[in-house]
Design a protein around this motif. Structure first.
Motif, PDB file in Angstrom:
ATOM      1  N   ARG A  59     -38.070  66.598  70.438  1.00 24.07           N
ATOM      2  CA  ARG A  59     -38.750  66.710  69.145  1.00 24.07           C
ATOM      3  C   ARG A  59     -37.924  66.052  68.053  1.00 24.07           C
ATOM      4  N   MET A  60     -38.625  65.694  66.999  1.00 27.66           N
ATOM      5  CA  MET A  60     -37.963  65.185  65.802  1.00 27.66           C
ATOM      6  C   MET A  60     -38.815  65.555  64.610  1.00 27.66           C
ATOM      7  N   GLY A  61     -38.186  65.579  63.453  1.00 34.39           N
ATOM      8  CA  GLY A  61     -38.918  65.911  62.244  1.00 34.39           C
ATOM      9  C   GLY A  61     -38.127  65.522  61.018  1.00 34.39           C
ATOM     10  N   PHE A  62     -38.859  65.297  59.937  1.00 31.18           N
ATOM     11  CA  PHE A  62     -38.230  64.886  58.682  1.00 31.18           C
ATOM     12  C   PHE A  62     -39.041  65.383  57.500  1.00 31.18           C
ATOM     13  N   ARG A  63     -38.451  65.280  56.340  1.00 29.06           N
ATOM     14  CA  ARG A  63     -39.131  65.608  55.081  1.00 29.06           C
ATOM     15  C   ARG A  63     -38.899  64.466  54.110  1.00 29.06           C
ATOM     16  N   PHE A  64     -39.722  64.419  53.088  1.00 29.68           N
ATOM     17  CA  PHE A  64     -39.473  63.544  51.944  1.00 29.68           C
ATOM     18  C   PHE A  64     -38.509  64.282  51.022  1.00 29.68           C
ATOM     19  N   ASN A  65     -37.407  63.639  50.669  1.00 31.11           N
ATOM     20  CA  ASN A  65     -36.547  64.159  49.611  1.00 31.11           C
ATOM     21  C   ASN A  65     -37.014  63.637  48.253  1.00 31.11           C
ATOM     22  N   GLU A  66     -37.587  62.425  48.287  1.00 27.74           N
ATOM     23  CA  GLU A  66     -38.118  61.793  47.074  1.00 27.74           C
ATOM     24  C   GLU A  66     -39.328  60.961  47.465  1.00 27.74           C
ATOM     25  N   ALA A  67     -40.217  60.768  46.488  1.00 30.41           N
ATOM     26  CA  ALA A  67     -41.389  59.919  46.698  1.00 30.41           C
ATOM     27  C   ALA A  67     -41.661  59.129  45.424  1.00 30.41           C
ATOM     28  N   SER A  68     -42.268  57.980  45.604  1.00 30.42           N
ATOM     29  CA  SER A  68     -42.595  57.162  44.433  1.00 30.42           C
ATOM     30  C   SER A  68     -43.767  57.737  43.646  1.00 30.42           C
ATOM     31  N   GLU A  69     -44.534  58.619  44.265  1.00 27.13           N
ATOM     32  CA  GLU A  69     -45.663  59.276  43.602  1.00 27.13           C
ATOM     33  C   GLU A  69     -45.253  60.665  43.140  1.00 27.13           C
ATOM     34  N   ARG A  70     -45.399  60.912  41.881  1.00 27.45           N
ATOM     35  CA  ARG A  70     -45.048  62.210  41.302  1.00 27.45           C
ATOM     36  C   ARG A  70     -45.925  63.339  41.871  1.00 27.45           C
ATOM     37  N   SER A  71     -47.117  62.990  42.369  1.00 30.36           N
ATOM     38  CA  SER A  71     -48.063  64.013  42.843  1.00 30.36           C
ATOM     39  C   SER A  71     -47.644  64.672  44.162  1.00 30.36           C
ATOM     40  N   ILE A  72     -46.699  64.085  44.891  1.00 31.17           N
ATOM     41  CA  ILE A  72     -46.279  64.677  46.160  1.00 31.17           C
ATOM     42  C   ILE A  72     -45.230  65.754  45.880  1.00 31.17           C
ATOM     43  N   ARG A  73     -45.642  67.006  46.037  1.00 32.60           N
ATOM     44  CA  ARG A  73     -44.731  68.128  45.779  1.00 32.60           C
ATOM     45  C   ARG A  73     -43.807  68.359  46.975  1.00 32.60           C
ATOM     46  N   ALA A  74     -44.391  68.335  48.189  1.00 31.81           N
ATOM     47  CA  ALA A  74     -43.619  68.543  49.418  1.00 31.81           C
ATOM     48  C   ALA A  74     -44.314  67.804  50.552  1.00 31.81           C
ATOM     49  N   PHE A  75     -43.509  67.284  51.488  1.00 28.53           N
ATOM     50  CA  PHE A  75     -44.052  66.516  52.609  1.00 28.53           C
ATOM     51  C   PHE A  75     -43.080  66.613  53.773  1.00 28.53           C
ATOM     52  N   ALA A  76     -43.606  66.885  54.963  1.00 29.00           N
ATOM     53  CA  ALA A  76     -42.780  66.927  56.169  1.00 29.00           C
ATOM     54  C   ALA A  76     -43.636  66.581  57.381  1.00 29.00           C
ATOM     55  N   GLU A  77     -42.978  66.085  58.420  1.00 26.64           N
ATOM     56  CA  GLU A  77     -43.642  65.784  59.682  1.00 26.64           C
ATOM     57  C   GLU A  77     -42.773  66.292  60.821  1.00 26.64           C
ATOM     58  N   ARG A  78     -43.448  66.704  61.909  1.00 23.27           N
ATOM     59  CA  ARG A  78     -42.747  67.087  63.132  1.00 23.27           C
ATOM     60  C   ARG A  78     -43.466  66.444  64.309  1.00 23.27           C
TER      61      ARG A  78
END
Length: 165
Positions: A88-107
């Motif tokens: 398995r692997m997974g990551f999150r966004f620490n930063e995004a170019s769009e201000r509208s993304i509050r939280a994002f992760a994938e597994r």
């Protein structure tokens, strides 16, 4: 770039918006992780991705970082929370170019099968602003895209790892 909430990997199980899809692949789990580590492979199957740049030394592992550039100018600065080759692997966004993304992760969960492996991909997010109200509809369209990406991954891995008889 705008900061995103630094969620843990468990976020993919509790996020307000989650999308889970699976595909059977005719490759080994280890071969799948070769694809995951290959920055040039991602745009070949996840066509929303235009460019992937590892920003930490390879090989990848927990704590590794990369920047992913996508259609429409969206960029995400990612940090890997899981990297267990073949599993398995997974990551999150620490930063995004769009201000509208509050939280994002994938597994990405990988299960060995007699004829290859099964990949289950879960994408989780929360958005702010007007996009929050559009998520039920945009989520349905997005999920169709995610299924299409997995079909493309199957075609890509079939070609990349084809054996000559």
């Amino acid at each position: 770039m705008h900061p995103c909430e630094r969620v843990g990997i468990d976020y993919v199980d509790s996020a307000p918006h989650r999308f889970t899809n699976s595909v059977d692949l005719a490759i080994t789990p280890e071969q799948l992780f070769q694809v995951f580590a290959d920055a040039e492979a991602w745009p070949r199957w996840a066509t929303v991705i235009r460019h992937v740049e590892w920003t930490s030394p390879l090989p990848p592992g927990v704590g590794s970082t990369r920047v992913v550039s996508m259609l429409g100018g969206l960029k995400g600065a990612e940090e890997f929370l899981l990297w267990e080759p073949g599993r398995r692997m997974g990551f999150r966004f620490n930063e995004a170019s769009e201000r509208s993304i509050r939280a994002f992760a994938e597994r990405y969960d990988v299960e060995p099968k007699a004829q290859g492996c099964r990949l289950t991909w879960t994408l989780a997010l929360e958005v702010n602003g007007p996009g929050k109200h559009l998520m039920p509809l945009s989520g349905l369209v997005s999920n169709l895209s995610f299924r299409w990406f997995l079909r493309r991954l199957r075609r890509y891995t079939d070609e990349r790892f084809a054996t000559v008889s």
